[in-house]
Motif scaffolding. Structure first.
Motif, mmCIF file in Angstrom:
data_model
loop_
_atom_site.group_PDB
_atom_site.id
_atom_site.type_symbol
_atom_site.label_atom_id
_atom_site.label_comp_id
_atom_site.label_asym_id
_atom_site.label_seq_id
_atom_site.Cartn_x
_atom_site.Cartn_y
_atom_site.Cartn_z
ATOM 1 N N LYS A 114 69.823 79.768 56.727
ATOM 2 C CA LYS A 114 70.433 79.268 55.492
ATOM 3 C C LYS A 114 71.447 78.153 55.765
ATOM 4 O O LYS A 114 71.382 77.077 55.171
ATOM 5 C CB LYS A 114 71.150 80.399 54.747
ATOM 6 C CG LYS A 114 70.279 81.589 54.388
ATOM 7 C CD LYS A 114 71.042 82.635 53.604
ATOM 8 C CE LYS A 114 72.184 83.307 54.368
ATOM 9 N NZ LYS A 114 71.744 84.069 55.553
ATOM 10 N N SER A 115 72.381 78.437 56.672
ATOM 11 C CA SER A 115 73.432 77.450 56.932
ATOM 12 C C SER A 115 72.859 76.191 57.574
ATOM 13 O O SER A 115 73.333 75.079 57.322
ATOM 14 C CB SER A 115 74.509 78.042 57.841
ATOM 15 O OG SER A 115 75.135 79.128 57.189
ATOM 16 N N THR A 116 71.831 76.379 58.395
ATOM 17 C CA THR A 116 71.193 75.226 59.037
ATOM 18 C C THR A 116 70.615 74.285 57.977
ATOM 19 O O THR A 116 70.761 73.064 58.062
ATOM 20 C CB THR A 116 70.086 75.718 59.983
ATOM 21 O OG1 THR A 116 70.673 76.617 60.929
ATOM 22 C CG2 THR A 116 69.435 74.567 60.721
ATOM 23 N N VAL A 130 78.081 74.470 49.027
ATOM 24 C CA VAL A 130 78.984 75.568 49.364
ATOM 25 C C VAL A 130 78.246 76.566 50.245
ATOM 26 O O VAL A 130 77.116 76.950 49.949
ATOM 27 C CB VAL A 130 79.480 76.294 48.083
ATOM 28 C CG1 VAL A 130 80.517 77.351 48.431
ATOM 29 C CG2 VAL A 130 80.030 75.307 47.063
ATOM 30 N N ASP A 131 78.889 76.989 51.331
ATOM 31 C CA ASP A 131 78.288 77.983 52.230
ATOM 32 C C ASP A 131 79.195 79.206 52.284
ATOM 33 O O ASP A 131 80.412 79.072 52.485
ATOM 34 C CB ASP A 131 78.134 77.381 53.637
ATOM 35 C CG ASP A 131 77.272 78.257 54.550
ATOM 36 O OD1 ASP A 131 77.207 79.486 54.338
ATOM 37 O OD2 ASP A 131 76.678 77.696 55.482
ATOM 38 N N GLU A 132 78.622 80.368 52.154
ATOM 39 C CA GLU A 132 79.422 81.595 52.210
ATOM 40 C C GLU A 132 80.207 81.691 53.524
ATOM 41 O O GLU A 132 81.293 82.246 53.567
ATOM 42 C CB GLU A 132 78.526 82.829 52.054
ATOM 43 C CG GLU A 132 77.479 82.942 53.160
ATOM 44 C CD GLU A 132 76.527 84.125 52.977
ATOM 45 O OE1 GLU A 132 76.816 84.994 52.136
ATOM 46 O OE2 GLU A 132 75.496 84.154 53.671
ATOM 47 N N ASP A 133 79.626 81.138 54.605
ATOM 48 C CA ASP A 133 80.284 81.242 55.919
ATOM 49 C C ASP A 133 81.650 80.571 55.939
ATOM 50 O O ASP A 133 82.513 80.931 56.742
ATOM 51 C CB ASP A 133 79.429 80.586 57.016
ATOM 52 C CG ASP A 133 78.118 81.307 57.238
ATOM 53 O OD1 ASP A 133 77.952 82.408 56.700
ATOM 54 O OD2 ASP A 133 77.257 80.746 57.955
ATOM 55 N N THR A 134 81.823 79.551 55.115
ATOM 56 C CA THR A 134 83.079 78.800 55.109
ATOM 57 C C THR A 134 83.769 78.908 53.754
ATOM 58 O O THR A 134 84.484 78.002 53.342
ATOM 59 C CB THR A 134 82.826 77.319 55.467
ATOM 60 O OG1 THR A 134 81.723 76.838 54.689
ATOM 61 C CG2 THR A 134 82.519 77.150 56.944
HETATM 62 MG MG MG Z 1 75.100 81.151 57.581
#
Ligand code: MG
Ligand code: ADP
Length: 551
Positions: free
Chosen positions: A247-249, A336-340
């Protein structure tokens, strides 16, 4: 050239300062060499030079001058060729790019003439001039490097054409987005993952990207013809999926899709709305005079959030600030990414609503504002969220990443949203409106370390040194090159010199960075700048402690 040879022989063995005498212009066979600035000592920044190659000698193919994207790509290609011809010993160096093809000042095309800007480390033993060695560098090696880097006889013309065609196609794809109601496009066969956090080249043996039928679009390009891939439409798009499924990639590749990439990068057919902005939490940053009230209100002890300032923002505050700043700059697409992200900025579920009353929670979560952003402000959001299904209700499209491949799960997510209602109470009861904060007192931006001594400098990609303050740019993810940081510093310096009050900051910076002014700026013999976007210049200013914003 004879004059330079003689002068270098004459100063051989003398003190380093005598190098100053070689500043000036020299005629070589087919090009002119300008030595613009000679370093004061062997440990100072290397000496700055330019070579201007005559048009008939450079003899670039007509296709290199045909369009603005092609000219930029040709300049980029020449800088890379010059770099590889100059070898690894660093006596001659040029600020050429890496995975991106930015608008850099290292090379200039003027009709068919090519100007190459580079640095020379003038050799010495201790502080004694090694004149003969300097002669070898400047009079023997340099003419060869210039020919290898900037003449059609020596350039790989097929590779040049591929470079230009790929950049021109990316620009065309990106221009096509708005016409097709898209905010991003990821071509089939793209390679998105990188080798590591410090190596931006494509991961070897990565699984190539393939769009699901239902989300496929076909876009036209001037060189490669039609290209198929995933089209991400305006509105709210959710990227879900298990951890480590890519996902983040995908989101990072899309965030970088505002820039062009070199052939073979794997993201060279991934394009994004040019103003798309990654929004993230960044606790500890500064915030100046921002209206955060749509997201954060009624702070304990009555602290004002309509003109909110702090030197030490929390996670949620910093993310709300990033969001407001992006909208101030005119962004129509948020990434928007949940990781950040700060959890309490993103979600507040039914149980928490039951336990902590709305009156005691200053935060209105993003999940309650995301529709208003879409419907009232025409701002799209592309959101990675694997940890909460509370966004299913508002998503227009839901993409699941599974084994690095996207699946269209919009229908299932909608069914689930109906079968399992969240039971949440909508918390955004008021209208969403953003009053941009645009004014700033230019003269109070002070890059001086001592009276009359200004210091504006990039420390790599991550830090801008501006006078006595360091601006931390690590969380400004869409800065991709240290040369952009230098350019940001230059723009802030210009703002400081302007003195008077600026009333529409993004507009003014946009003007300074438009094609014409940027190219005029690059007439200065400054060879190590790359054009940033307005939002990255604003991002630096927004993080500068003590920046004189007005509300
Ligand atoms: Mg991620
Ligand atoms: P998520 O955000 O879903 O948890 P990431 O995007 O962080 O997952 O990816 C997890 C790991 O998988 C990373 O190390 C990334 O480099 C790797 N990866 C991502 N996409 C691919 C791909 N297409 N092929 C091979 N590895 C990939």
């Amino acid at each position: 050239m004879e004059a330079l040879t003689r002068q270098l022989e004459r100063i051989d063995g003398r003190g380093y300062k005598a190098y100053k005498s070689i500043a000036g212009e020299y005629r070589f066979d087919g090009f002119s060499l300008m030595i613009d600035h000679v370093q004061a000592d062997p440990f100072a920044a290397p000496s700055r030079c330019r070579a201007v190659i005559d048009a008939p000698v450079a003899d670039l193919p007509a296709s290199a001058l045909r369009s603005e994207p092609r000219r930029r790509a040709a300049r980029d290609f020449i800088a890379r060729a010059f770099r590889s011809a100059s070898g690894s010993d660093k006596a001659l160096a040029i600020d050429a790019g890496h995975q991106t093809v930015l608008d850099r000042t290292a090379t200039v095309l003027d009709d068919g003439a090519v100007e190459v800007r580079f640095t020379v480390q003038l050799p010495a033993r201790g502080r004694t001039i090694l004149g003969r060695q300097a002669r070898t560098i400047l009079c023997d090696r340099l003419p060869d490097v210039v020919r290898a880097g900037a003449t059609s006889r020596r350039l790989d013309l097929d590779a040049l054409e591929t470079h230009m065609a790929r950049v021109e196609d990316q620009v065309a794809l990106r221009e096509e987005l708005a016409r097709r109601g898209l905010v991003a496009f990821v071509a089939n066969q793209s390679v998105l993952p990188r080798r590591s956090g410090v190596d931006d080249r494509p991961l070897e043996q990565a699984i190539p990207f393939q769009a699901p039928e239902s989300l496929s679009v076909r876009l036209d390009t001037p060189n490669a013809g039609p290209v198929d891939g995933l089209g991400i439409t305006t509105g709210i798009t959710l990227i879900v999926g298990g951890g480590f499924h890519g996902k983040s990639t995908l989101l990072s590749a899309i965030a970088e899709g505002v820039y062009d990439h070199i052939p073979g990068d794997g993201r060279d057919r991934v394009v994004t709305d040019p103003d798309a902005t990654k929004i993230r939490a960044e606790d500890g940053r500064a915030v100046h005079q921002l209206d955060l009230s749509p997201y954060i209100n009624h702070l304990p002890y009555g602290k004002d959030t309509q003109r909110f300032s702090t030197d030490l923002a929390s996670g949620s505050t910093s993310q709300a600030a990033a969001l407001q700043e992006a909208i101030e700059c005119g962004a129509r697409t948020l990434l928007v990414d949940e990781d950040t992200s700060a959890t309490n900025f993103m979600i507040r579920d039914r149980r928490m609503q039951a336990l902590v009353a709305k009156e005691r929670e200053p935060i209105t979560p993003f999940v309650d504002r995301i529709r208003q952003l879409r419907d009232d402000l025409a701002v799209s959001t592309l959101l990675v969220m694997g940890g909460s299904g509370d966004y299913f209700d508002c998503a227009d499209t839901v993409i699941q990443m599974q084994g690095y491949q996207p699946l269209d799960v919009t229908r299932e997510a909608r069914d689930i949203a109906q079968a399992h209602v969240t039971g949440r109470t909508e918390e955004a009861i008021d209208a969403l409106d953003v009053t941009p904060r645009r004014a700033l007192q230019g003269g109070r931006l002070n890059p001086e370390t001592k009276p009359g001594k200004t210091k504006i400098q990039a420390r790599g990609r991550d830090t801008l040194i501006f006078g006595r303050t360091d601006v931390d740019l690590r969380a400004v993810e869409q800065i991709v090159d240290a040369s952009q940081v230098r350019a940001i510093g230059m723009v802030l310096g210009r703002l400081a010199r302007r003195g008077e009050r600026v009333t529409d900051l993004p507009a003014l910076i946009g003007e300074w960075l438009n094609d014409e002014q940027w190219h005029r700026m690059s007439q200065h013999p400054e060879g190590n700048l790359a054009r940033p976007r307005v939002s990255e210049v604003m991002a630096a200013l927004n993080r500068l402690r003590g920046a004189p914003f007005e509300s």
